[in-house]
Scaffold this motif. Structure first.
Motif, PDB file in Angstrom:
ATOM      1  N   GLU A 166      49.962  34.572  49.204  1.00 12.03           N
ATOM      2  CA  GLU A 166      48.967  35.353  48.475  1.00 12.03           C
ATOM      3  C   GLU A 166      48.362  36.441  49.358  1.00 12.03           C
ATOM      4  O   GLU A 166      47.972  37.500  48.868  1.00 12.03           O
ATOM      5  CB  GLU A 166      47.878  34.428  47.913  1.00 12.03           C
ATOM      6  N   LEU A 176      43.387  36.042  44.310  1.00  9.34           N
ATOM      7  CA  LEU A 176      44.324  35.773  45.413  1.00  9.34           C
ATOM      8  C   LEU A 176      43.553  35.270  46.624  1.00  9.34           C
ATOM      9  O   LEU A 176      42.514  35.824  46.983  1.00  9.34           O
ATOM     10  CB  LEU A 176      45.107  37.038  45.764  1.00  9.34           C
ATOM     11  N   LYS A 218      50.783  39.246  49.133  1.00 10.69           N
ATOM     12  CA  LYS A 218      50.696  39.860  47.817  1.00 10.69           C
ATOM     13  C   LYS A 218      49.440  40.700  47.695  1.00 10.69           C
ATOM     14  O   LYS A 218      49.453  41.778  47.077  1.00 10.69           O
ATOM     15  CB  LYS A 218      50.729  38.774  46.738  1.00 10.69           C
TER      16      LYS A 218
END
Length: 251
Positions: A101, A94, A104
């Motif tokens: 990202e 990521l 996340k």
């Protein structure tokens, strides 16, 4: 003194020599530092000139630092929390400079902790944590040098880590990215606090404290020093732009 140390340890001579080579911002690129990667002038001013004070802070030494307060729930961990526990290697693909990202990445913060931690830092299916203050023991952030470690904590919503000691690379990465404040406690706060306790961190030059409102106890924190203004600015590149050391992103 340096000569005697070098003769006692030949490796030290190579280490001392390498410290004279400073990396250029112009050649440094990192996906972990969220900045506009436009060209940067190579003739930037050093963070500290030989003629200037040893402090990064451009304000007058007599001017007090603005008080910062972080209030919320504590998440308590023990000693030797390594970067594999903070963010396992499988999530290192990521890229934090990508907003989706980055978010996340925060959802996986501290997912590598063992099953003995019944309460998860970020609940399954959630993107953010309800814990804004992490309390640890000795050697927090040991292991690999991955910058994802402090980044994922900040992405999850953590504001500060209070630990008895840190792995040096984690402390430096926290400052460089500006994601979380790595604060040193003078006692083992992790032995006196529990996950879910309500706490406040009052951060100010010279008199920072952690207040556990659940137990009513207060703990003195060591000054963060010159790293504070860098984190305040949002990381090393943001600080350098703010100080006029490199061009702004809009320039």
């Amino acid at each position: 003194m340096a000569a005697s140390l070098q003769s006692a340890n030949p490796t030290l001579s190579r280490t001392l020599a390498s410290t004279n080579k400073s990396p250029s911002f112009a050649t440094f690129r990192s996906p972990f530092l969220r900045f506009n990667s436009t060209s940067v002038a190579s003739n930037f001013k050093p963070l500290v000139s030989r003629e200037a004070s040893s402090s990064f802070v451009t304000r007058s030494a007599a001017e007090p630092q603005e008080r910062k307060t972080f209030h919320g729930l504590c998440y308590v961990v023990g000693d030797n929390i390594d970067t594999d526990q903070i963010i396992p290697a499988e999530f290192l693909t990521l890229v934090p400079s990508n907003p989706e990202e980055y978010e996340k990445l925060g959802s996986y913060a501290l997912v590598g902790l063992p099953a003995s931690y019944k309460e998860r830092f970020v609940q399954p299916g959630e993107m953010k944590t309800k814990y804004s203050i992490i309390i640890g023991g000795e050697n927090f952030g040991c292991g690999s040098s991955r910058e994802h470690a402090p980044v994922c904590l900040g992405a999850a919503g953590a504001k500060a880590v209070v630990a008895q000691s840190y792995a040096r690379i984690f402390f430096r990465n926290s400052v460089a990215t500006g994601e979380v404040y790595p604060l040193d406690s003078e006692v083992r706060v992790c032995d006196e606090c529990k996950t879910g306790d309500v706490a406040t961190v009052e951060l100010r030059e010279g008199d920072s404290i952690l207040i556990n409102h659940t137990t009513g106890k207060e703990y003195k924190l060591k000054p963060i020093g010159d790293a504070g203004p860098v984190i305040d600015a949002g990381g090393i590149f943001a600080y350098a732009r703010k100080a006029g050391m490199i061009p702004s992103a809009a320039a």
